[in-house]
Write an enzyme that holds these catalytic residues in place. Sequence first.
Site, PDB file in Angstrom:
ATOM      1  N   SER A 142       0.865  -1.192   0.000  1.00  0.00           N
ATOM      2  CA  SER A 142       0.000   0.000   0.000  1.00  0.00           C
ATOM      3  C   SER A 142       0.892   1.228   0.000  1.00  0.00           C
ATOM      4  CB  SER A 142      -0.881   0.027   1.241  1.00  0.00           C
ATOM      5  OG  SER A 142      -1.543   1.289   1.331  1.00  0.00           O
ATOM      6  N   TYR A 155      -2.609  -0.535   9.938  1.00  0.00           N
ATOM      7  CA  TYR A 155      -2.586  -0.966   8.533  1.00  0.00           C
ATOM      8  C   TYR A 155      -1.258  -0.579   7.880  1.00  0.00           C
ATOM      9  CZ  TYR A 155      -4.057  -1.065   3.594  1.00  0.00           C
ATOM     10  OH  TYR A 155      -4.150  -1.312   2.246  1.00  0.00           O
TER      11      TYR A 155
END
Length: 259
Positions: A142, A155
Amino acid sequence: MAGVTGLSGRIALVTGAARGIGAAIAEALAREGVAVAAVDIDVDGLKEVVDRTGGAVVPFPVDVTDQQAFARVVDEVERDLGPLDIGVSAAGVLHPASVGATRAEDWARTFAVNSTGVFFVLREISRRMVQRGRGALVTVGSNAAGVPRTGMAAYAASKAAATMLTRCLGLELAGSGVRCNIVSPGSTDTAMQRALWTDGNGPERVIAGDPAQFRVGIPLRRIADPADVADAVVFLASDQARHITMQNLYVDGGATLCA
Ligand SMILES: NC(=O)c1ccc[n+]([C@@H]2O[C@H](COP(=O)([O-])OP(=O)(O)OC[C@H]3O[C@@H](n4cnc5c(N)ncnc54)[C@H](O)[C@@H]3O)[C@@H](O)[C@H]2O)c1
């Protein structure tokens, strides 16, 4: 993806393949003539992907956090489809919260799927690839792994771990003919992304940016399609990427300014 070679007749395993980016990757590889083992915990979603692809994608339901069950699935895949040439980790979870509001169980689950799950996948598949002296592994990370974001610490940290794990493995295996790369998407139109659009004008706000959250927006002025991320994965799995390893390819429309 037009113009790539070396994929037809290959065997791939893709995790998170029941929907979103993982499904787009499985379908894109299948279009290149790859036989794809689709791994996910979502049995119904896997069935939909299989129905759409007419047999080129074969479902193998399993939780990537269960290392024994995942190892058994890899055995089954190699028995049923053949030796794996390509492995893609796209399974992921997001529990948005500030650090102060993050529950220990959400932190643990985030790392179990996004970091440890990637470790199980990379370790299990790469062991076999090393014996055969070839293979391509791609981790879907990501862009949040490379730039601080509010409400996403668990995350982002879990994706940073998966990214560095993949690069270290790439170094360890470079002499064995196995390449390891990362594709780091930015905001991409999937269920995970839509869950963040809580104020009724989600995509516009993501594209425009938000100074209050120190987000500059997306310079290319669009949210990615899952196919944009899949194209990058297909390229990294192909012969055209044969001299590329340990790289992190951002597919985020410039949102992190490559910082
Ligand atoms: N959508 C975005 O904006 C975006 C941005 C950056 C990175 N990503 C990353 O891309 C990947 C795919 O995301 P998406 O947007 O398609 O998400 P999604 O939530 O739409 O799909 C994720 C898939 O992973 C599966 N999964 C979750 N836990 C699993 C487990 N333990 N074992 C097996 N499968 C499991 C889910 O069932 C689901 O099918 C994720 O790793 C995500 O972190 C997404």
